[in-house]
Design an enzyme around this catalytic site. Structure first.
Site: not given
Ligand code: 3PG
Length: 211
Positions: A41, A45, A69, A129
Protein backbone atom coordinates in the site's frame (compact mmCIF):
# COMPACT_ATOMS: atom_id res chain seq x y z
CA UNK A 1 -9.22 -8.70 -10.64
CA UNK A 2 -8.93 -9.16 -6.88
CA UNK A 3 -12.20 -8.30 -5.17
CA UNK A 4 -12.72 -6.51 -1.86
CA UNK A 5 -12.88 -9.77 0.06
CA UNK A 6 -9.79 -11.35 -1.48
CA UNK A 7 -7.76 -8.20 -0.91
CA UNK A 8 -7.51 -9.10 2.75
CA UNK A 9 -6.55 -12.72 2.01
CA UNK A 10 -3.38 -12.02 0.03
CA UNK A 11 -1.03 -11.50 2.95
CA UNK A 12 -1.35 -11.41 6.75
CA UNK A 13 0.35 -8.01 6.58
CA UNK A 14 -0.09 -5.12 4.18
CA UNK A 15 3.00 -2.90 4.32
CA UNK A 16 2.08 0.79 4.37
CA UNK A 17 4.90 2.42 2.47
CA UNK A 18 5.84 6.08 1.98
CA UNK A 19 8.45 6.83 -0.68
CA UNK A 20 9.88 10.28 -1.44
CA UNK A 21 12.13 9.45 -4.38
CA UNK A 22 10.59 7.35 -7.18
CA UNK A 23 14.05 5.87 -7.79
CA UNK A 24 13.57 3.94 -4.53
CA UNK A 25 10.16 2.52 -5.48
CA UNK A 26 11.19 -0.58 -7.41
CA UNK A 27 13.97 -1.62 -4.99
CA UNK A 28 11.55 -1.29 -2.04
CA UNK A 29 8.93 -3.42 -3.80
CA UNK A 30 11.53 -6.02 -4.75
CA UNK A 31 12.86 -6.06 -1.18
CA UNK A 32 9.36 -6.76 0.17
CA UNK A 33 8.84 -9.49 -2.41
CA UNK A 34 12.18 -11.00 -1.41
CA UNK A 35 10.83 -11.27 2.13
CA UNK A 36 7.66 -13.00 0.97
CA UNK A 37 5.25 -10.03 0.93
CA UNK A 38 3.20 -9.79 -2.28
CA UNK A 39 1.20 -6.65 -1.62
CA UNK A 40 2.09 -3.01 -1.03
CA UNK A 41 0.00 0.00 0.00
CA UNK A 42 1.85 3.03 -1.26
CA UNK A 43 0.70 6.19 0.49
CA UNK A 44 -0.12 9.28 -1.55
CA UNK A 45 1.66 11.46 1.01
CA UNK A 46 4.61 12.54 -1.07
CA UNK A 47 4.78 14.82 -4.10
CA UNK A 48 5.90 12.08 -6.46
CA UNK A 49 3.94 9.15 -4.99
CA UNK A 50 2.05 8.53 -8.23
CA UNK A 51 5.31 8.19 -10.12
CA UNK A 52 6.49 5.62 -7.57
CA UNK A 53 3.19 3.79 -7.92
CA UNK A 54 3.48 3.68 -11.70
CA UNK A 55 7.02 2.35 -11.55
CA UNK A 56 6.13 -0.47 -9.17
CA UNK A 57 3.03 -1.49 -11.11
CA UNK A 58 4.98 -1.55 -14.38
CA UNK A 59 8.28 -3.03 -13.21
CA UNK A 60 7.28 -5.36 -10.35
CA UNK A 61 4.10 -7.07 -11.57
CA UNK A 62 4.51 -9.87 -9.01
CA UNK A 63 3.42 -7.53 -6.21
CA UNK A 64 -0.13 -6.19 -5.92
CA UNK A 65 0.21 -2.42 -5.83
CA UNK A 66 -2.35 -0.21 -4.17
CA UNK A 67 -2.62 3.45 -3.26
CA UNK A 68 -3.16 4.47 0.35
CA UNK A 69 -4.12 7.78 1.96
CA UNK A 70 -6.75 8.31 -0.73
CA UNK A 71 -8.67 11.32 0.53
CA UNK A 72 -10.54 12.60 -2.53
CA UNK A 73 -12.19 11.30 -5.71
CA UNK A 74 -9.55 13.10 -7.78
CA UNK A 75 -6.74 11.30 -5.95
CA UNK A 76 -8.51 7.99 -6.48
CA UNK A 77 -8.80 8.63 -10.23
CA UNK A 78 -5.16 9.64 -10.49
CA UNK A 79 -4.03 6.55 -8.59
CA UNK A 80 -6.00 4.20 -10.83
CA UNK A 81 -4.61 6.03 -13.85
CA UNK A 82 -1.10 5.46 -12.49
CA UNK A 83 -1.73 1.73 -12.15
CA UNK A 84 -3.14 1.26 -8.65
CA UNK A 85 -4.73 -2.17 -8.32
CA UNK A 86 -6.58 -1.28 -5.12
CA UNK A 87 -7.34 1.85 -3.10
CA UNK A 88 -7.24 2.45 0.65
CA UNK A 89 -8.66 5.45 2.50
CA UNK A 90 -7.93 6.33 6.14
CA UNK A 91 -11.52 7.49 6.65
CA UNK A 92 -14.69 7.50 4.61
CA UNK A 93 -17.24 10.04 3.51
CA UNK A 94 -20.35 9.12 1.54
CA UNK A 95 -19.15 11.12 -1.46
CA UNK A 96 -15.72 9.51 -1.44
CA UNK A 97 -17.11 6.00 -1.04
CA UNK A 98 -19.69 6.49 -3.78
CA UNK A 99 -16.92 7.56 -6.13
CA UNK A 100 -14.57 4.74 -5.11
CA UNK A 101 -17.28 2.22 -5.91
CA UNK A 102 -17.46 3.45 -9.51
CA UNK A 103 -13.81 2.55 -10.10
CA UNK A 104 -12.60 -0.77 -11.54
CA UNK A 105 -10.47 -1.74 -8.54
CA UNK A 106 -11.26 -3.05 -5.05
CA UNK A 107 -11.36 -0.53 -2.23
CA UNK A 108 -10.62 -0.72 1.47
CA UNK A 109 -12.46 2.16 3.16
CA UNK A 110 -11.19 3.33 6.52
CA UNK A 111 -13.40 3.43 9.61
CA UNK A 112 -12.82 4.03 13.31
CA UNK A 113 -16.30 3.71 14.83
CA UNK A 114 -19.32 1.40 14.61
CA UNK A 115 -21.39 4.17 13.00
CA UNK A 116 -18.78 4.65 10.28
CA UNK A 117 -18.60 0.89 9.75
CA UNK A 118 -22.40 0.76 9.37
CA UNK A 119 -22.31 3.54 6.78
CA UNK A 120 -19.78 1.56 4.74
CA UNK A 121 -21.77 -1.64 5.24
CA UNK A 122 -24.82 0.11 3.76
CA UNK A 123 -22.89 0.18 0.47
CA UNK A 124 -22.37 -3.58 0.56
CA UNK A 125 -18.74 -3.40 1.61
CA UNK A 126 -17.85 -5.85 4.40
CA UNK A 127 -14.05 -5.46 4.40
CA UNK A 128 -12.67 -2.28 5.95
CA UNK A 129 -9.53 -0.70 7.25
CA UNK A 130 -9.69 0.05 11.00
CA UNK A 131 -7.63 3.19 11.50
CA UNK A 132 -5.87 4.32 13.61
CA UNK A 133 -6.08 0.88 15.19
CA UNK A 134 -4.02 1.19 18.35
CA UNK A 135 -5.18 4.72 19.15
CA UNK A 136 -8.86 3.97 18.42
CA UNK A 137 -9.07 1.10 20.89
CA UNK A 138 -6.85 -1.70 19.65
CA UNK A 139 -7.71 -5.40 19.85
CA UNK A 140 -10.12 -4.91 22.78
CA UNK A 141 -12.25 -2.53 20.70
CA UNK A 142 -12.31 -4.85 17.70
CA UNK A 143 -13.26 -7.75 19.92
CA UNK A 144 -16.14 -5.77 21.42
CA UNK A 145 -17.60 -4.81 18.04
CA UNK A 146 -17.38 -8.34 16.65
CA UNK A 147 -20.50 -9.11 18.69
CA UNK A 148 -22.93 -6.63 17.05
CA UNK A 149 -21.33 -6.66 13.57
CA UNK A 150 -19.71 -10.09 13.12
CA UNK A 151 -20.03 -9.88 9.33
CA UNK A 152 -17.38 -7.16 9.04
CA UNK A 153 -13.73 -8.08 8.47
CA UNK A 154 -11.06 -5.53 9.33
CA UNK A 155 -7.52 -4.73 8.37
CA UNK A 156 -6.39 -2.79 11.45
CA UNK A 157 -3.63 -0.28 10.73
CA UNK A 158 -1.94 2.39 12.77
CA UNK A 159 0.34 1.90 15.73
CA UNK A 160 0.73 -1.86 15.25
CA UNK A 161 4.12 -3.43 15.97
CA UNK A 162 5.57 -6.93 15.74
CA UNK A 163 4.82 -7.20 19.46
CA UNK A 164 1.09 -6.46 19.07
CA UNK A 165 0.49 -8.02 15.63
CA UNK A 166 -0.57 -11.42 16.97
CA UNK A 167 -3.14 -9.85 19.33
CA UNK A 168 -4.95 -8.47 16.28
CA UNK A 169 -4.52 -11.52 14.05
CA UNK A 170 -6.03 -13.77 16.73
CA UNK A 171 -9.39 -11.96 16.43
CA UNK A 172 -12.13 -13.58 14.31
CA UNK A 173 -12.99 -10.25 12.64
CA UNK A 174 -9.40 -9.46 11.62
CA UNK A 175 -8.21 -10.86 8.29
CA UNK A 176 -4.87 -9.08 8.07
CA UNK A 177 -3.08 -6.08 9.53
CA UNK A 178 -1.24 -3.13 8.06
CA UNK A 179 1.70 -1.06 9.13
CA UNK A 180 4.75 0.92 8.20
CA UNK A 181 7.27 -1.01 10.28
CA UNK A 182 8.42 -3.16 7.34
CA UNK A 183 9.77 -0.16 5.48
CA UNK A 184 11.40 2.27 7.94
CA UNK A 185 12.29 5.65 6.47
CA UNK A 186 15.88 5.17 7.66
CA UNK A 187 16.23 1.96 5.62
CA UNK A 188 14.84 3.66 2.51
CA UNK A 189 17.12 6.67 3.00
CA UNK A 190 20.16 4.38 3.40
CA UNK A 191 18.96 2.17 0.53
CA UNK A 192 19.29 -0.75 2.92
CA UNK A 193 17.08 -3.06 0.88
CA UNK A 194 18.36 -6.14 2.70
CA UNK A 195 17.02 -4.72 5.97
CA UNK A 196 13.56 -4.37 4.41
CA UNK A 197 13.73 -7.94 3.12
CA UNK A 198 14.78 -9.13 6.58
CA UNK A 199 11.89 -7.24 8.24
CA UNK A 200 9.42 -8.64 5.71
CA UNK A 201 10.76 -12.17 6.18
CA UNK A 202 10.69 -11.83 9.97
CA UNK A 203 7.10 -10.56 9.87
CA UNK A 204 5.79 -13.20 7.49
CA UNK A 205 7.48 -15.95 9.51
CA UNK A 206 6.06 -14.55 12.75
CA UNK A 207 2.57 -14.36 11.28
CA UNK A 208 2.69 -17.84 9.84
CA UNK A 209 3.28 -19.03 13.41
CA UNK A 210 0.51 -16.76 14.82
CA UNK A 211 -2.17 -17.78 12.32
C1 3PG B 1 -1.50 4.27 7.69
O1 3PG B 1 -1.64 5.16 6.90
O2 3PG B 1 -2.14 3.21 7.59
C2 3PG B 1 -0.62 4.48 8.87
O3 3PG B 1 0.14 5.63 8.75
C3 3PG B 1 0.26 3.35 9.21
O4 3PG B 1 0.40 3.41 10.56
P1 3PG B 1 1.77 3.07 11.27
O5 3PG B 1 2.80 3.98 10.67
O6 3PG B 1 1.54 3.37 12.73
O7 3PG B 1 2.09 1.62 11.01
Amino acid sequence: MVDNHHLLQISPVIPVVTIDDPADAVPVAQALLGGGVRIIELTLRTDRALESLARISQEVPEILTGAGTVLTPAQADAAVEAGAQFLVSPGTTTALLQHLLTLPVPVLPGVATVSEALSVLEHGITNMKFFPAAQAGGPAYLKAISAPVPQIRFCPTGGITTDTASDYLALPNVSCIGGSWLTPQSAIRDQNWQHITDLARHTTTLMAVAS
